[in-house]
Motif scaffolding. Structure first.
Motif, PDB file in Angstrom:
ATOM      1  N   THR A  54       0.852  -1.184   0.000  1.00 13.83           N
ATOM      2  CA  THR A  54       0.000   0.000   0.000  1.00 13.83           C
ATOM      3  C   THR A  54       0.885   1.231   0.000  1.00 13.83           C
ATOM      4  OG1 THR A  54      -0.178   0.012   2.420  1.00 13.83           O
ATOM      5  CG2 THR A  54      -1.921  -1.107   1.200  1.00 13.83           C
ATOM      6  N   CYS A  67      -5.567   1.431  -7.637  1.00 16.34           N
ATOM      7  CA  CYS A  67      -4.459   0.484  -7.785  1.00 16.34           C
ATOM      8  C   CYS A  67      -3.468   0.991  -8.816  1.00 16.34           C
ATOM      9  CB  CYS A  67      -4.977  -0.868  -8.279  1.00 16.34           C
ATOM     10  SG  CYS A  67      -6.188  -1.632  -7.225  1.00 16.34           S
ATOM     11  N   ASP A  71      -3.487   5.424   0.160  1.00 14.61           N
ATOM     12  CA  ASP A  71      -4.727   4.661  -0.038  1.00 14.61           C
ATOM     13  C   ASP A  71      -4.678   3.783  -1.287  1.00 14.61           C
ATOM     14  OD1 ASP A  71      -4.766   6.738  -1.866  1.00 14.61           O
ATOM     15  OD2 ASP A  71      -6.944   6.949  -1.806  1.00 14.61           O
ATOM     16  N   CYS A  72      -3.540   3.758  -1.983  1.00 14.10           N
ATOM     17  CA  CYS A  72      -3.405   3.020  -3.235  1.00 14.10           C
ATOM     18  C   CYS A  72      -2.840   1.619  -2.986  1.00 14.10           C
ATOM     19  CB  CYS A  72      -2.479   3.793  -4.173  1.00 14.10           C
ATOM     20  SG  CYS A  72      -2.352   3.112  -5.821  1.00 14.10           S
ATOM     21  N   LEU A  73      -3.436   0.631  -3.628  1.00 13.99           N
ATOM     22  CA  LEU A  73      -2.937  -0.740  -3.604  1.00 13.99           C
ATOM     23  C   LEU A  73      -1.927  -0.878  -4.743  1.00 13.99           C
ATOM     24  CD1 LEU A  73      -3.508  -3.333  -2.006  1.00 13.99           C
ATOM     25  CD2 LEU A  73      -5.182  -3.922  -3.739  1.00 13.99           C
ATOM     26  N   ALA A 120     -11.686  -5.758  -2.819  1.00 12.54           N
ATOM     27  CA  ALA A 120     -11.069  -4.431  -2.911  1.00 12.54           C
ATOM     28  C   ALA A 120     -11.270  -3.810  -4.286  1.00 12.54           C
ATOM     29  CB  ALA A 120      -9.575  -4.557  -2.592  1.00 12.54           C
ATOM     30  N   HIS A 121     -12.400  -4.072  -4.911  1.00  9.01           N
ATOM     31  CA  HIS A 121     -12.650  -3.623  -6.285  1.00  9.01           C
ATOM     32  C   HIS A 121     -12.592  -2.110  -6.460  1.00  9.01           C
ATOM     33  CE1 HIS A 121     -13.768  -7.639  -7.442  1.00  9.01           C
ATOM     34  NE2 HIS A 121     -14.586  -7.702  -6.424  1.00  9.01           N
ATOM     35  N   GLU A 122     -13.026  -1.368  -5.487  1.00  7.62           N
ATOM     36  CA  GLU A 122     -13.128   0.091  -5.633  1.00  7.62           C
ATOM     37  C   GLU A 122     -11.866   0.831  -5.214  1.00  7.62           C
ATOM     38  OE1 GLU A 122     -15.746   1.409  -7.160  1.00  7.62           O
ATOM     39  OE2 GLU A 122     -16.414  -0.663  -7.362  1.00  7.62           O
ATOM     40  N   ARG A 123     -10.897   0.115  -4.739  1.00 11.64           N
ATOM     41  CA  ARG A 123      -9.676   0.744  -4.254  1.00 11.64           C
ATOM     42  C   ARG A 123      -8.783   1.154  -5.430  1.00 11.64           C
ATOM     43  NH1 ARG A 123      -6.149  -1.778   0.660  1.00 11.64           N
ATOM     44  NH2 ARG A 123      -4.944   0.092   1.037  1.00 11.64           N
ATOM     45  N   TYR A 134      -6.804 -11.142  -7.102  1.00 12.00           N
ATOM     46  CA  TYR A 134      -6.545 -10.663  -5.745  1.00 12.00           C
ATOM     47  C   TYR A 134      -7.628  -9.678  -5.308  1.00 12.00           C
ATOM     48  CZ  TYR A 134      -4.148  -8.773  -1.689  1.00 12.00           C
ATOM     49  OH  TYR A 134      -3.839  -8.374  -0.411  1.00 12.00           O
ATOM     50  N   LEU A 135      -7.969  -8.740  -6.171  1.00 13.52           N
ATOM     51  CA  LEU A 135      -8.994  -7.744  -5.836  1.00 13.52           C
ATOM     52  C   LEU A 135     -10.341  -8.408  -5.576  1.00 13.52           C
ATOM     53  CD1 LEU A 135      -8.062  -5.001  -8.439  1.00 13.52           C
ATOM     54  CD2 LEU A 135      -7.768  -4.863  -5.951  1.00 13.52           C
ATOM     55  N   HIS A 138     -10.271 -10.358  -2.228  1.00 13.80           N
ATOM     56  CA  HIS A 138     -10.180  -9.521  -1.025  1.00 13.80           C
ATOM     57  C   HIS A 138     -11.210  -8.391  -0.996  1.00 13.80           C
ATOM     58  CE1 HIS A 138      -6.339 -11.630  -0.952  1.00 13.80           C
ATOM     59  NE2 HIS A 138      -6.430 -11.483   0.347  1.00 13.80           N
TER      60      HIS A 138
END
Length: 120
Positions: free
Chosen positions: A45, A96, A48-50, A91-94, A85-86, A89
């Motif tokens: 991370t 990247c 806030d970015c993966l 984390a689709h809206e994060r 992975y998204l 977990h």
């Protein structure tokens, strides 16, 4: 024996890359995530970015630069693994990005932030 040595060298390169990125303020979430058709070396991370990090080590330059080894087919496999992975977990809206860390035979590290996009 050769495959074991390659895995050990790969793990060392990933350790070096992880320490380099952590010194720059990133935080490691996961390592060596395998899925059908792909693998993610480091998942980190940055605020806030993966960040999905591909680590490439080259001990010799006569095979080409390490960054050149991240071909279009390799990028497709990385994107596929990142989507897995998204999904896994939630984390689709994060936000990247895909970074590449290269390490040459002298141990010099180059960090290519946002090296490519998922839609390339």
């Amino acid at each position: 024996m050769r495959q074991r040595r390659a895995r050990l060298l790969g793990a060392r390169a990933e350790d070096l890359a992880q320490r380099h990125l952590e010194a720059a303020g990133l935080r490691c979430l996961d390592r060596n995530i395998h899925c059908r058709g792909g693998e993610l070396d480091l998942i980190m991370t940055d605020a806030d970015c993966l960040v999905f990090v591909e680590v490439r080590k080259r001990s010799r330059d006569d095979y080409g630069a390490a960054a050149e080894s991240v071909t279009a087919s390799k990028r497709r496999r990385l994107v596929r693994a990142a989507r897995y992975y998204l999904h896994r977990h939630g984390a689709h809206e994060r936000p990247c990005r895909f970074d590449v860390v290269t390490i040459d035979g002298r141990g010099d590290i180059a960090w290519l932030r946002d090296a490519f996009r998922a839609d390339e």
